[in-house]
Structures are given as C-alpha cells and as structure tokens.
Design a protein around this motif. Structure first.
Motif, short mmCIF file in Angstrom:
data_model
loop_
_atom_site.label_atom_id
_atom_site.label_comp_id
_atom_site.label_asym_id
_atom_site.label_seq_id
_atom_site.Cartn_x
_atom_site.Cartn_y
_atom_site.Cartn_z
N MET A 119 34.30 -36.13 21.03
CA MET A 119 33.99 -37.39 21.70
C MET A 119 35.22 -38.28 21.71
SD MET A 119 30.14 -38.30 20.40
CE MET A 119 30.45 -37.92 18.69
N THR A 120 35.25 -39.17 22.70
CA THR A 120 36.39 -40.09 22.84
C THR A 120 35.89 -41.52 22.69
OG1 THR A 120 37.45 -38.54 24.35
CG2 THR A 120 38.30 -40.78 24.35
N GLY A 121 36.70 -42.35 22.05
CA GLY A 121 36.29 -43.74 21.87
C GLY A 121 37.49 -44.64 21.66
N ILE A 122 37.21 -45.94 21.53
CA ILE A 122 38.23 -46.96 21.29
C ILE A 122 37.99 -47.58 19.92
CG2 ILE A 122 39.21 -49.15 22.13
CD1 ILE A 122 39.61 -47.00 24.17
N VAL A 123 39.06 -47.73 19.15
CA VAL A 123 38.94 -48.38 17.84
C VAL A 123 38.70 -49.88 18.07
CG1 VAL A 123 40.12 -48.93 15.66
CG2 VAL A 123 40.45 -46.68 16.73
N VAL A 124 37.58 -50.40 17.56
CA VAL A 124 37.27 -51.82 17.74
C VAL A 124 37.45 -52.63 16.45
CG1 VAL A 124 35.72 -51.44 19.69
CG2 VAL A 124 34.77 -51.49 17.37
N LYS A 125 37.54 -51.93 15.31
CA LYS A 125 37.82 -52.64 14.06
C LYS A 125 38.36 -51.65 13.04
CE LYS A 125 36.03 -56.09 10.86
NZ LYS A 125 34.90 -56.96 10.50
N SER A 126 39.21 -52.16 12.15
CA SER A 126 39.76 -51.33 11.09
C SER A 126 39.66 -52.09 9.79
CB SER A 126 41.23 -51.03 11.39
OG SER A 126 41.96 -50.86 10.20
N THR A 127 39.28 -51.38 8.73
CA THR A 127 39.31 -52.01 7.40
C THR A 127 40.29 -51.27 6.51
OG1 THR A 127 37.47 -50.67 6.60
CG2 THR A 127 36.92 -52.79 7.58
N GLY A 128 41.21 -50.55 7.12
CA GLY A 128 42.22 -49.85 6.34
C GLY A 128 41.87 -48.40 6.10
N SER A 129 40.72 -48.15 5.51
CA SER A 129 40.35 -46.76 5.25
C SER A 129 39.26 -46.27 6.20
CB SER A 129 39.88 -46.60 3.80
OG SER A 129 38.87 -47.54 3.52
N TRP A 130 38.45 -47.19 6.73
CA TRP A 130 37.41 -46.84 7.69
C TRP A 130 37.68 -47.57 9.02
CZ3 TRP A 130 33.62 -43.24 7.27
CH2 TRP A 130 33.38 -42.71 5.99
N TYR A 131 37.24 -46.95 10.10
CA TYR A 131 37.43 -47.51 11.43
C TYR A 131 36.10 -47.53 12.16
CZ TYR A 131 42.21 -46.33 10.22
OH TYR A 131 43.42 -46.25 9.57
N VAL A 132 35.87 -48.60 12.92
CA VAL A 132 34.70 -48.65 13.79
C VAL A 132 35.16 -48.26 15.19
CG1 VAL A 132 32.80 -50.05 14.67
CG2 VAL A 132 33.72 -50.51 12.38
N LEU B 46 46.41 -46.42 12.45
CA LEU B 46 45.56 -46.68 13.61
C LEU B 46 45.42 -48.19 13.81
CD1 LEU B 46 42.37 -44.41 13.71
CD2 LEU B 46 44.08 -44.71 15.49
N ALA B 47 45.36 -48.61 15.07
CA ALA B 47 45.20 -50.04 15.36
C ALA B 47 44.03 -50.25 16.29
CB ALA B 47 46.48 -50.58 16.00
N VAL B 48 43.50 -51.46 16.29
CA VAL B 48 42.46 -51.82 17.25
C VAL B 48 43.04 -51.66 18.65
CG1 VAL B 48 41.10 -53.75 18.17
CG2 VAL B 48 41.20 -53.34 15.71
N GLY B 49 42.25 -51.03 19.54
CA GLY B 49 42.72 -50.75 20.89
C GLY B 49 43.15 -49.30 21.08
N ASP B 50 43.39 -48.59 19.98
CA ASP B 50 43.78 -47.18 20.09
C ASP B 50 42.63 -46.35 20.67
OD1 ASP B 50 46.44 -46.77 19.31
OD2 ASP B 50 45.95 -46.87 17.18
N GLN B 51 42.97 -45.40 21.54
CA GLN B 51 41.98 -44.45 22.05
C GLN B 51 42.07 -43.19 21.20
OE1 GLN B 51 41.44 -44.12 26.30
NE2 GLN B 51 40.97 -41.94 26.16
N VAL B 52 40.93 -42.73 20.71
CA VAL B 52 40.92 -41.59 19.78
C VAL B 52 39.87 -40.56 20.17
CG1 VAL B 52 41.74 -43.00 17.83
CG2 VAL B 52 39.28 -42.78 18.22
#
Length: 308
Positions: free
Chosen positions: A1-14, A43-49
């Motif tokens: 699946m493909t998505g966009i990172v909308v939040k990061s807490t350092g070890s976990w990403y939404v 990883l940064a917010v806005g990255d496509q993964v």
C-alpha cells in the motif's frame, strides 16, 4: 500500500493511505535508519511511502520504501548539532508567519528560511501576523518590508486571527496545495490554524490516537486536511534556523536579487564582501539591493547567529 506520512513521533509514524484516506500506525524497517544522510529523522511529514499492514497487529504497518522527495525544508537539528532535521517534504508552497511586535521576527530568521526554500525551489509567501497590534508607525514599517520582499519575488499577506483580517486570503492561497506553515515560537501560528482548519480539534485528536501514548509530540510536524485536496503542515515553533549544506560559494545564488547580477562581477569567485568590481556591492550602494538583505547574506556567509 502507498500513503503519505501525516505525523511522526520519532519511532512511530501515522500514514494516510492514498485512495481511501485511512490512517495507519506504522514503524520504519530498520535498514532505512542510516542511509548516509546525516539527519535526526529518516522520515518527514509529507513523505510518500510504501507500507505493509501486519495482520497480527490490528492495522499497524511496516514502512519498507520511501519515494524520492521532490523537495524539503531542512534545518540544523536542535539536539545533534552535526545532524540536520527535515521539517517537511514534498511541498507545493511554504508560508512563513512573522510578527513585527510581540515578538519581533528578525530579518536574519526570515532570510535564512527564504534561502532554505530557495535551495529547493519552494515558493514562499510571508504572513505578517498580529496586525491588530500595529499602530500607524508599525503599519508603515510593515508596508515597507512587504514591498522590499515583493520586489524580489516574495508576496505577503497581512493577517490577524483576532480580527479575521487576511484569513480568507490565506485560505484561498492554500487551495489544492500542500502548504507548510512555519514560524518561530509566539507568532500566533496556532491561533491562525484554528481559524483556517475546520474541526481542528477533531482532526488532531483522530491523528493523535494513532501516535505513541505518553510521547511528547510537539517537536514534530503534522499534516492537517483543510478540505479534500488541500493540506496544511503545521510545524512546532522553530527557535533557530541553522543553514544546512549551503556552501559559501553557492549562497548568493539563493538570493534572487543577487543571482541576477552574479555574471557581472569582475571575479567569477567573488563573494561580494570586499572584492573590487563587485556588481552586488555596487547594487547595495545604489539602493537596488536592500541593506537588510545584504546584511543577512554577510551574516550567513560568516556563520553568525542572527537567526533567533
């Protein structure tokens, strides 16, 4: 699946899944942690993964591929001086919220942000916030500064979340884009976002439930949906903005008013500080390049700290 990172807490990403918009709590497969980039956040917010959902963890996923970034805003890491921190990636536009009072934003801070954006071809609009605090003198001063930046390609908007001035104009500029909203602490960014993003509390609560419980997440950016197809990346207040990977010989290229003159200097390696036959210094003397901008350039060249 493909998505966009909308939040990061350092070890976990939404991650927001493309297509259906479903949110997933994901972690990063270890091998991405060190890829030669000296950054504090892989990883940064806005990255496509690309990610895979693990059935046994009720919707949690593993990120196994990061798409190449179109651009990003980067700054020196606060905690690790030899590392950089990617503020956000894959932006259509950036907005820098500045204030002339309570507190006053320095030209050094503004110009460092503009250089960083210029390096990655990210258009910037300046938001002069808290206009409800302006008296007549401050209003005149703001108009002069706005003209100075407009001449070199940076438009601006006057705004006040208290009176509503400029909110509709900013909203129109956001439409259909991914926009980074940045600024140092105390410029009224949060109040502005409350005025721009409908149901903000609901949206941040929805994303927060996928973040680590008990983790102090205000040091990370967050992508908010203003409406379908329109996204605002909220960043924590930046205390200082150290330049990353801008070599002294390249710096003038990121000042549009200097870039236009570079082939007119007598020496091809002119640094525009003391050399004879310098077209940039001549333009400063003639008033064609604004003195505050030139001062910022010299300060960055010397590595001074006028960025707070």
């Amino acid at each position: 699946m493909t998505g966009i990172v909308v939040k990061s807490t350092g070890s976990w990403y939404v991650v927001r899944e493309l297509g259906n918009g479903q949110l997933h709590r994901c972690r990063l497969r270890g091998k991405f942690k060190n890829k030669g980039l000296k950054v504090s956040n892989p990883l940064a917010v806005g990255d496509q993964v690309d990610f895979t959902v693990e059935e046994q963890t009720e919707g949690a996923g593993v990120i196994h591929h990061i798409e190449p970034r179109r651009n990003y805003i980067i700054r020196r890491s606060v905690h690790k001086s030899e590392h950089a921190h990617i503020v956000a990636a894959n932006l259509d536009v950036a907005m820098l919220v500045v204030t002339l009072a309570s507190p006053a934003t320095s030209f050094g801070f503004i110009d460092r942000f503009l250089v960083t954006a210029e390096a990655y071809h990210i258009p910037v609009t300046l938001i002069f916030n808290k206009t409800d605090l302006y008296d007549e003198d401050l209003t005149d001063y703001q108009e002069q500064i706005a003209k100075m930046y407009l001449r070199i390609g940076y438009p601006s908007v006057r705004s006040s979340a208290q009176t509503g001035e400029g909110v509709a104009d900013i909203d129109a500029l956001l439409d259909g884009k991914v926009t980074l909203l940045s600024g140092h602490s105390g410029v009224g960014k949060s109040t502005l976002i409350n005025a721009l993003v409908p149901d903000l509390d609901l949206k941040t609560a929805e994303i927060s439930q996928f973040s680590d419980k008990g983790v102090h997440t205000t040091t990370f950016a967050e992508m908010l949906e203003v409406r379908p197809g329109t996204y605002l990346i909220d960043t924590p207040g930046i205390k200082e903005l150290g330049l990353v990977d801008v070599k002294p010989g390249e710096l003038a290229h990121y000042f549009p008013e200097m870039r236009a003159l570079l082939n007119q200097c007598r020496y091809h390696n002119c640094q525009h500080t003391h050399e004879p036959g310098c077209a940039v210094r001549e333009a400063v003397d003639n008033g064609k390049i604004a003195l505050p901008r030139y001062d910022s350039y010299v300060s960055m060249l010397q590595g001074d700290d006028n960025r707070r």
